[in-house]
Design an enzyme around this catalytic site. Sequence first.
Site, PDB file in Angstrom:
ATOM      1  N   GLU A  59      -0.853  -9.131  -0.711  1.00 61.02           N
ATOM      2  CA  GLU A  59      -2.287  -9.433  -0.524  1.00 61.02           C
ATOM      3  C   GLU A  59      -3.005  -9.483  -1.873  1.00 61.02           C
ATOM      4  O   GLU A  59      -3.851 -10.340  -2.100  1.00 61.02           O
ATOM      5  CB  GLU A  59      -2.917  -8.387   0.407  1.00 61.02           C
ATOM      6  CG  GLU A  59      -2.454  -8.594   1.840  1.00 61.02           C
ATOM      7  CD  GLU A  59      -2.872  -7.472   2.789  1.00 61.02           C
ATOM      8  OE1 GLU A  59      -2.619  -6.299   2.449  1.00 61.02           O
ATOM      9  OE2 GLU A  59      -3.436  -7.775   3.842  1.00 61.02           O
ATOM     10  N   GLU A 109       4.710  -5.026   7.119  1.00 55.95           N
ATOM     11  CA  GLU A 109       3.895  -4.077   7.902  1.00 55.95           C
ATOM     12  C   GLU A 109       4.375  -3.963   9.338  1.00 55.95           C
ATOM     13  O   GLU A 109       4.320  -2.894   9.946  1.00 55.95           O
ATOM     14  CB  GLU A 109       2.420  -4.509   7.906  1.00 55.95           C
ATOM     15  CG  GLU A 109       1.671  -4.185   6.620  1.00 55.95           C
ATOM     16  CD  GLU A 109       1.726  -5.315   5.609  1.00 55.95           C
ATOM     17  OE1 GLU A 109       2.662  -6.157   5.693  1.00 55.95           O
ATOM     18  OE2 GLU A 109       0.851  -5.361   4.736  1.00 55.95           O
ATOM     19  N   GLY A 114       0.395  -4.917   0.920  1.00 56.80           N
ATOM     20  CA  GLY A 114      -0.802  -4.944   0.070  1.00 56.80           C
ATOM     21  C   GLY A 114      -0.525  -5.572  -1.295  1.00 56.80           C
ATOM     22  O   GLY A 114      -1.431  -6.141  -1.913  1.00 56.80           O
ATOM     23  N   ALA A 166       0.865  -1.181   0.000  1.00 59.03           N
ATOM     24  CA  ALA A 166       0.000   0.000   0.000  1.00 59.03           C
ATOM     25  C   ALA A 166       0.901   1.231   0.000  1.00 59.03           C
ATOM     26  O   ALA A 166       2.047   1.173   0.471  1.00 59.03           O
ATOM     27  CB  ALA A 166      -0.883  -0.016   1.241  1.00 59.03           C
TER      28      ALA A 166
HETATM   29  N1  CAA Z   1       4.634   3.210  -0.579  1.00 59.74           N
HETATM   30  C1  CAA Z   1       5.058   4.366  -1.131  1.00 59.74           C
HETATM   31  N2  CAA Z   1       6.201   4.467  -1.843  1.00 59.74           N
HETATM   32  C2  CAA Z   1       6.941   3.345  -1.989  1.00 59.74           C
HETATM   33  C3  CAA Z   1       6.559   2.111  -1.438  1.00 59.74           C
HETATM   34  C4  CAA Z   1       5.327   2.060  -0.716  1.00 59.74           C
HETATM   35  N3  CAA Z   1       4.863   0.912  -0.197  1.00 59.74           N
HETATM   36  N4  CAA Z   1       7.516   1.203  -1.751  1.00 59.74           N
HETATM   37  C5  CAA Z   1       8.443   1.837  -2.481  1.00 59.74           C
HETATM   38  N5  CAA Z   1       8.119   3.135  -2.627  1.00 59.74           N
HETATM   39  C6  CAA Z   1       8.872   4.183  -3.344  1.00 59.74           C
HETATM   40  C7  CAA Z   1      10.100   4.624  -2.563  1.00 59.74           C
HETATM   41  O1  CAA Z   1       9.758   5.583  -1.601  1.00 59.74           O
HETATM   42  C8  CAA Z   1      10.945   5.179  -3.690  1.00 59.74           C
HETATM   43  O2  CAA Z   1      10.460   6.460  -4.021  1.00 59.74           O
HETATM   44  P1  CAA Z   1      11.501   7.686  -4.319  1.00 59.74           P
HETATM   45  O3  CAA Z   1      12.262   7.226  -5.547  1.00 59.74           O
HETATM   46  O4  CAA Z   1      10.616   8.862  -4.561  1.00 59.74           O
HETATM   47  O5  CAA Z   1      12.371   7.778  -3.122  1.00 59.74           O
HETATM   48  C9  CAA Z   1      10.634   4.276  -4.864  1.00 59.74           C
HETATM   49  O6  CAA Z   1       9.403   3.636  -4.550  1.00 59.74           O
HETATM   50  C10 CAA Z   1      11.683   3.177  -5.083  1.00 59.74           C
HETATM   51  O7  CAA Z   1      11.863   2.511  -3.861  1.00 59.74           O
HETATM   52  P2  CAA Z   1      13.294   2.326  -3.129  1.00 59.74           P
HETATM   53  O8  CAA Z   1      14.216   3.427  -3.532  1.00 59.74           O
HETATM   54  O9  CAA Z   1      13.037   2.164  -1.667  1.00 59.74           O
HETATM   55  O10 CAA Z   1      13.750   0.973  -3.813  1.00 59.74           O
HETATM   56  P3  CAA Z   1      14.714  -0.134  -3.166  1.00 59.74           P
HETATM   57  O11 CAA Z   1      14.979  -1.094  -4.277  1.00 59.74           O
HETATM   58  O12 CAA Z   1      15.876   0.489  -2.469  1.00 59.74           O
HETATM   59  O13 CAA Z   1      13.832  -0.839  -2.024  1.00 59.74           O
HETATM   60  C11 CAA Z   1      11.838  -1.904  -1.146  1.00 59.74           C
HETATM   61  C12 CAA Z   1      12.683  -1.576  -2.402  1.00 59.74           C
HETATM   62  C13 CAA Z   1      12.612  -2.849  -0.235  1.00 59.74           C
HETATM   63  C14 CAA Z   1      10.567  -2.571  -1.667  1.00 59.74           C
HETATM   64  C15 CAA Z   1      11.508  -0.592  -0.389  1.00 59.74           C
HETATM   65  O14 CAA Z   1      11.009   0.365  -1.313  1.00 59.74           O
HETATM   66  C16 CAA Z   1      10.466  -0.762   0.695  1.00 59.74           C
HETATM   67  O15 CAA Z   1      10.781  -1.252   1.763  1.00 59.74           O
HETATM   68  N6  CAA Z   1       9.217  -0.359   0.412  1.00 59.74           N
HETATM   69  C17 CAA Z   1       8.118  -0.432   1.392  1.00 59.74           C
HETATM   70  C18 CAA Z   1       7.591  -1.841   1.540  1.00 59.74           C
HETATM   71  C19 CAA Z   1       6.495  -1.889   2.584  1.00 59.74           C
HETATM   72  O16 CAA Z   1       6.695  -1.601   3.758  1.00 59.74           O
HETATM   73  N7  CAA Z   1       5.286  -2.322   2.141  1.00 59.74           N
HETATM   74  C20 CAA Z   1       4.125  -2.479   3.037  1.00 59.74           C
HETATM   75  C21 CAA Z   1       3.282  -1.257   3.012  1.00 59.74           C
HETATM   76  S1  CAA Z   1       1.996  -1.285   4.236  1.00 59.74           S
HETATM   77  C22 CAA Z   1       0.738  -2.178   3.548  1.00 59.74           C
HETATM   78  O17 CAA Z   1       0.840  -2.692   2.458  1.00 59.74           O
HETATM   79  C23 CAA Z   1      -0.517  -2.279   4.395  1.00 59.74           C
HETATM   80  C24 CAA Z   1      -1.602  -3.170   3.905  1.00 59.74           C
HETATM   81  O18 CAA Z   1      -1.707  -4.318   4.313  1.00 59.74           O
HETATM   82  C25 CAA Z   1      -2.666  -2.695   3.015  1.00 59.74           C
END
Ligand code: CAA
Length: 258
Positions: free
Chosen positions: A112, A132, A109, A66
Site C-alpha cells: 500500500e 492479509e 501495508g 503492517a
Molecule cells: N510484521 C511483524 N513482523 C514481521 C512482518 C510483519 N508484517 N514480516 C516479517 N516480520 C518479521 C518476522 O517475524 C521475522 O522476525 P524474527 O526474526 O524475530 O522471527 C523477521 O521479520 C524476518 O521474517 P521471516 O523470518 O519470516 O523471513 P522469511 O524470508 O522467511 O519470510 C515473509 C518473509 C514471507 C515476508 C514473511 O516474513 C511474512 O509472511 N511476513 C508477513 C507478511 C504479511 O502478512 N504482511 C501483511 C501484514 S497485514 C497488513 O499489512 C495490513 C494492512 O493493510 C495495513
Amino acid sequence: MTNYEYIQVDQEESIGIIRLNRPKVLNALNRKMVSEIVQSMREMDRNDSVRVIVLYGNGKSFAAGADITEMAQDDSIHLELLNQFAEWDDLAHIKKPIIGAVHGFALGGGFELALVCDLLFASEDAKFGFPEINLAVMPGAGGTQRLTKLMGKTKALEWLWSGEMMTAETAEAWGIINRRYPQEILVEETLKYARNLANKPALSVRFIKEAVYKAVDYSLYEGMQYERKNFSLLFSSDDQKEGMKAFVEKRKPNFKGR
Ligand code: CAA
C-alpha cells in the site's frame, strides 16, 4: 533534517531520501514508523530545496506489511478510535513527486505504501502482494482501491483473494511498476531518474501530477476543466516565460521553479 527512530532521512542535492529502517523485521510498518514517514514527507513537501522524494527500504526488503505483532491484539473499537489510516490520506496530498524503489518484499501495508508512490521502480526479484486474507483480515490503507484502479476489478480480486505474491515482471506488465532493474543498480537508477525530474520546471511537474490524479477520480469532462485551469495558471510563472523565451532564442532554459 529531523532525526527519526524507524526511518532515515537525507537530502542529496534536491532529492529528499527516506529509507525505511527496521531491517530485522523486513521494515514491518509499526504505527510510529508510518507517522514518521508521513511527517518526513510533509516536511520535504514544504522544503523549497527538495524537488523530488525517493523512498526505499534498508536491508533485505522494501516492507513486509503492517507490524503484525502490534495489531494482533487490536479490537474494532480501538481501531475506530485510533483512526490510524487517516494519516495515510495525507500521503495522497503530497504535491511533490514521490518515487519508490522496491526490492525484496512489498506486502500488505508495504504494498500500500508502494502504491502511494507516483512512480515505482523495482528490482528483478521484488515481490508484491496482499497476504492479509491469510490473516483473516484485508487491506486497510487503500490496497483494495488503488490496486483496482490500476488493474481493474477482475485481476485485483484475483490477487486480493489469493494472497499470492506477484513478480516484478507481472507488476510491470500490469502497469503497477514503471521499470525493473537488477538490485545492485536499483537505487542509483532511481536517483538518476529523480535528478532528471528535479531539473524540470517544478510547477509543471506539480500541476501535471495534480491533473493526472484528477483523471483517476473525475469524469473526463471535470478532469479536462481541471487540466485547463492548471494549463492557464502556468502562464503566470516565470519559468513559462523563460521556457518559451529560451526556445525562441535557441538556448537552454534556466528554470527557477517559480
Ligand atoms: N510484521 C511483524 N513482523 C514481521 C512482518 C510483519 N508484517 N514480516 C516479517 N516480520 C518479521 C518476522 O517475524 C521475522 O522476525 P524474527 O526474526 O524475530 O522471527 C523477521 O521479520 C524476518 O521474517 P521471516 O523470518 O519470516 O523471513 P522469511 O524470508 O522467511 O519470510 C515473509 C518473509 C514471507 C515476508 C514473511 O516474513 C511474512 O509472511 N511476513 C508477513 C507478511 C504479511 O502478512 N504482511 C501483511 C501484514 S497485514 C497488513 O499489512 C495490513 C494492512 O493493510 C495495513
